[in-house]
Design a protein around this motif. Structure first.
Motif: not given
Ligand SMILES: Cc1cc2nc3c(=O)[nH]c(=O)nc-3n(C[C@H](O)[C@H](O)[C@H](O)COP(=O)(O)OP(=O)(O)OC[C@H]3O[C@@H](n4cnc5c(N)ncnc54)[C@H](O)[C@@H]3O)c2cc1C
Length: 261
Positions: A90-110, A135-141
């Motif tokens: 389902a990730l096929h064709g994901t744009d930069a915003i979708g990539t950001t949401i996906a990666l930020a969510t994964v980082i949030g599980t760590l 950084a914006e999504l996770l509230g980090l500098p």
């Protein structure tokens, strides 16, 4: 220090890149794929920090199709400790915003992430937007375009280089740092590193495993769509000037004709 490095597998610069005729996404099967060189530099930065800070751990996070495991193994063979691979049709064709949401969510599980390292711009998508948006999504500098990186205590400092000059930025950890191509020369994996990488843990997550809403990713949910794509015309042989004593004048005439002088 717990360091996360975002690594992307991209088409090899030396192989021909093609877009699928149907949806204009990258035809990943048509090209050789490699760990993006800019992300090798981000891995190198993480390893240098790990070596300077005993007890640190480096976790590689990558989003991409099955064969992204090759890029992950390269990062592990350089010396990263473990990896998380987000892989889902389902990730096929994901744009930069979708990539950001996906990666930020994964980082949030760590747990207890201190520093997130990334390249400043992937060599295929080239939006140069993902690290700052994470950084914006996770509230980090966000300390981007770093050509030098130091961590002292809980403070990260980056010399940020852009066309406008050099700026020195500091922030308290946790923070997101993206690096440019001048930051370092990445190490080659040693034979020992390659063998050790085979045994290092790689956790593969689907969207559901990571808790990512499928409505935020995929081609259908991209905020922009590629409506048309045309390959660049092949390079022509150029104009050959035979020097019969008047070579200089012929070159000057050619440059005048091109409005270059
Ligand atoms: C053929 C093609 C068509 C595209 N069409 C569109 C489109 O229509 N609309 C649109 O918005 N975007 C489009 N893109 C961009 C695509 O969505 C991006 O490749 C992707 O979303 C991430 O952006 P980027 O590669 O530009 O990342 P950048 O922001 O340039 O990447 C910077 C850094 O972020 C990290 N990073 C980026 N992606 C990953 C990843 N997958 N896994 C781990 N780390 C990562 C890496 O550390 C990387 O060095 C297209 C890309 C291609 C190749």
């Amino acid at each position: 220090m717990n360091i996360v490095v975002l690594v992307k597998q991209v088409p090899d610069t030396y192989s021909e890149r093609k877009l699928s005729s149907g949806d204009h996404t990258l035809d990943r099967d048509a090209t050789d794929a490699v760990l993006d060189e800019i992300d090798e530099r981000a891995v190198e930065s993480a390893l240098q920090l790990k070596e300077a800070n005993e007890g640190s751990e480096v976790t590689v996070v990558a989003m991409g199709p099955d064969r992204t495991t090759d890029a992950i193994r390269k990062a592990l063979s350089m010396g990263a400790d473990k990896a998380v691979h987000l892989s889902d049709e389902a990730l096929h064709g994901t744009d930069a915003i979708g990539t950001t949401i996906a990666l930020a969510t994964v980082i949030g599980t760590l747990e207890d992430v201190d520093l997130i390292l990334a390249g400043n711009e992937a060599s295929d998508g080239r939006t140069g937007a993902v690290p700052a948006m994470i950084a914006e999504l996770l509230g980090l500098p966000a300390l981007t375009h770093g050509r030098e990186l130091t961590v002292e205590g809980s403070t990260v400092t980056v010399r940020r280089e852009t066309d406008d000059g050099v700026t020195v930025l500091s922030a308290e950890l946790p923070a997101v740092v993206s690096v440019n191509e001048k930051i370092n020369e990445p190490r080659y994996p040693s034979f020992k590193g390659i063998m050790a990488a085979k045994k290092k843990p790689v956790t593969t997550l689907s969207l559901a495993d990571a808790g990512i809403d499928a409505e935020n990713v995929g081609l259908a949910n991209a905020w922009t769509q590629v409506s048309e794509a045309n390959p660049k015309p092949p390079k022509s042989g150029g104009e050959k000037v035979e020097d019969e004593g008047d070579g200089g004048s012929k070159i000057a005439a050619f440059l005048v004709g091109q409005k270059l002088i």
